[in-house]
Write a protein that holds these residues in place. Structure first.
Motif, PDB file in Angstrom:
ATOM      1  N   TYR A  83      -4.859  18.616  -5.811  1.00 17.20           N
ATOM      2  CA  TYR A  83      -4.653  17.666  -4.721  1.00 17.20           C
ATOM      3  C   TYR A  83      -5.837  17.667  -3.753  1.00 17.20           C
ATOM      4  CZ  TYR A  83      -2.876  15.781  -0.325  1.00 17.20           C
ATOM      5  OH  TYR A  83      -2.735  15.071   0.837  1.00 17.20           O
ATOM      6  N   ILE A 101      -9.075  16.188  -5.205  1.00 19.23           N
ATOM      7  CA  ILE A 101      -9.046  14.722  -5.216  1.00 19.23           C
ATOM      8  C   ILE A 101      -9.145  14.189  -3.795  1.00 19.23           C
ATOM      9  CG2 ILE A 101      -7.637  12.694  -5.758  1.00 19.23           C
ATOM     10  CD1 ILE A 101      -6.494  14.358  -8.120  1.00 19.23           C
ATOM     11  N   LEU A 102      -8.410  14.793  -2.861  1.00 17.59           N
ATOM     12  CA  LEU A 102      -8.399  14.332  -1.473  1.00 17.59           C
ATOM     13  C   LEU A 102      -9.775  14.421  -0.826  1.00 17.59           C
ATOM     14  CD1 LEU A 102      -6.813  13.331   0.999  1.00 17.59           C
ATOM     15  CD2 LEU A 102      -6.382  15.745   1.561  1.00 17.59           C
ATOM     16  N   GLY A 132     -12.810  14.402  -2.289  1.00 13.10           N
ATOM     17  CA  GLY A 132     -13.656  13.347  -2.853  1.00 13.10           C
ATOM     18  C   GLY A 132     -13.259  11.972  -2.350  1.00 13.10           C
ATOM     19  N   HIS A 133     -11.964  11.729  -2.277  1.00 14.07           N
ATOM     20  CA  HIS A 133     -11.468  10.440  -1.778  1.00 14.07           C
ATOM     21  C   HIS A 133     -11.902  10.216  -0.328  1.00 14.07           C
ATOM     22  CE1 HIS A 133      -8.721   7.144  -0.896  1.00 14.07           C
ATOM     23  NE2 HIS A 133      -8.355   7.827   0.185  1.00 14.07           N
ATOM     24  N   TRP A 178     -12.980   3.806  -7.265  1.00 12.99           N
ATOM     25  CA  TRP A 178     -12.579   5.212  -7.232  1.00 12.99           C
ATOM     26  C   TRP A 178     -11.771   5.513  -5.965  1.00 12.99           C
ATOM     27  CZ3 TRP A 178     -11.187   9.391  -9.445  1.00 12.99           C
ATOM     28  CH2 TRP A 178     -11.056  10.563  -8.700  1.00 12.99           C
ATOM     29  N   VAL A 179     -12.227   5.029  -4.809  1.00 14.14           N
ATOM     30  CA  VAL A 179     -11.502   5.246  -3.555  1.00 14.14           C
ATOM     31  C   VAL A 179     -10.102   4.640  -3.660  1.00 14.14           C
ATOM     32  CG1 VAL A 179     -11.420   4.655  -1.093  1.00 14.14           C
ATOM     33  CG2 VAL A 179     -13.544   5.483  -2.104  1.00 14.14           C
ATOM     34  N   LEU A 229      -8.266   3.940  -6.423  1.00 14.36           N
ATOM     35  CA  LEU A 229      -7.425   4.651  -7.396  1.00 14.36           C
ATOM     36  C   LEU A 229      -7.095   6.067  -6.935  1.00 14.36           C
ATOM     37  CD1 LEU A 229      -9.057   3.444 -10.720  1.00 14.36           C
ATOM     38  CD2 LEU A 229      -6.888   2.719  -9.722  1.00 14.36           C
ATOM     39  N   SER A 230      -8.068   6.769  -6.381  1.00 15.44           N
ATOM     40  CA  SER A 230      -7.795   8.132  -5.919  1.00 15.44           C
ATOM     41  C   SER A 230      -6.835   8.115  -4.733  1.00 15.44           C
ATOM     42  CB  SER A 230      -9.087   8.878  -5.579  1.00 15.44           C
ATOM     43  OG  SER A 230      -9.776   8.265  -4.509  1.00 15.44           O
ATOM     44  N   GLY A 231      -6.871   7.052  -3.927  1.00 16.12           N
ATOM     45  CA  GLY A 231      -5.918   6.917  -2.831  1.00 16.12           C
ATOM     46  C   GLY A 231      -4.491   6.803  -3.346  1.00 16.12           C
ATOM     47  N   VAL A 239      -3.430   8.031  -6.201  1.00 20.22           N
ATOM     48  CA  VAL A 239      -3.104   9.359  -6.738  1.00 20.22           C
ATOM     49  C   VAL A 239      -2.740  10.318  -5.610  1.00 20.22           C
ATOM     50  CG1 VAL A 239      -4.034  11.360  -7.983  1.00 20.22           C
ATOM     51  CG2 VAL A 239      -4.463   9.045  -8.836  1.00 20.22           C
ATOM     52  N   VAL A 240      -3.520  10.304  -4.530  1.00 20.11           N
ATOM     53  CA  VAL A 240      -3.229  11.161  -3.375  1.00 20.11           C
ATOM     54  C   VAL A 240      -1.849  10.818  -2.810  1.00 20.11           C
ATOM     55  CG1 VAL A 240      -3.879  11.614  -0.970  1.00 20.11           C
ATOM     56  CG2 VAL A 240      -5.612  11.702  -2.773  1.00 20.11           C
TER      57      VAL A 240
END
Length: 110
Positions: free
Chosen positions: A49, A52-53, A55-56, A95-96, A98-100, A102-103
């Motif tokens: 988590y 990912i957070l 990097g996001h 990426w921002v 999609l990762s958002g 996921v977060v």
């Protein structure tokens, strides 16, 4: 008709920008009111988590000026410069986005 295709592409890009801007404003307003929410998970999921957070978050801050410069180049008719920067901006923006998701999923649904 190439001119029609350019118009459609421009409208799609501006709609994406407007949608992202509305999301950012609502996200910031929500977190201004609520504050931050803590992850309750432990162990490996917590490590994943935060990886990912981080990097996001870093890219979410960096993407704002990139989007603004990319937009400014297009609005000024500097399309070659726009395209060269958009080749970097678009994948980072995706990426921002999609990762958002996921977060959010890891924080509220996992």
């Amino acid at each position: 008709d190439p001119a029609r295709a350019d118009d459609v592409a421009q409208q799609a890009m501006l709609a994406a920008l407007a949608t992202s801007t509305l999301f950012l404003v609502s996200y910031l307003a929500y977190h201004f009111e609520v504050g931050s929410v803590r992850l309750t998970g432990q162990g490996l999921i917590r490590t994943v988590y935060f990886a990912i957070l981080i990097g996001h978050t870093v890219l979410a801050v960096a993407i704002v000026p990139l989007v603004l410069v990319t937009l400014a180049r297009a609005l000024r008719g500097r399309f070659e410069a726009h395209r060269s920067l958009a080749r970097v901006t678009l994948p980072l923006w995706l990426w921002v986005s999609l990762s958002g998701v996921v977060v959010y999923w890891m924080l509220y649904r996992l």
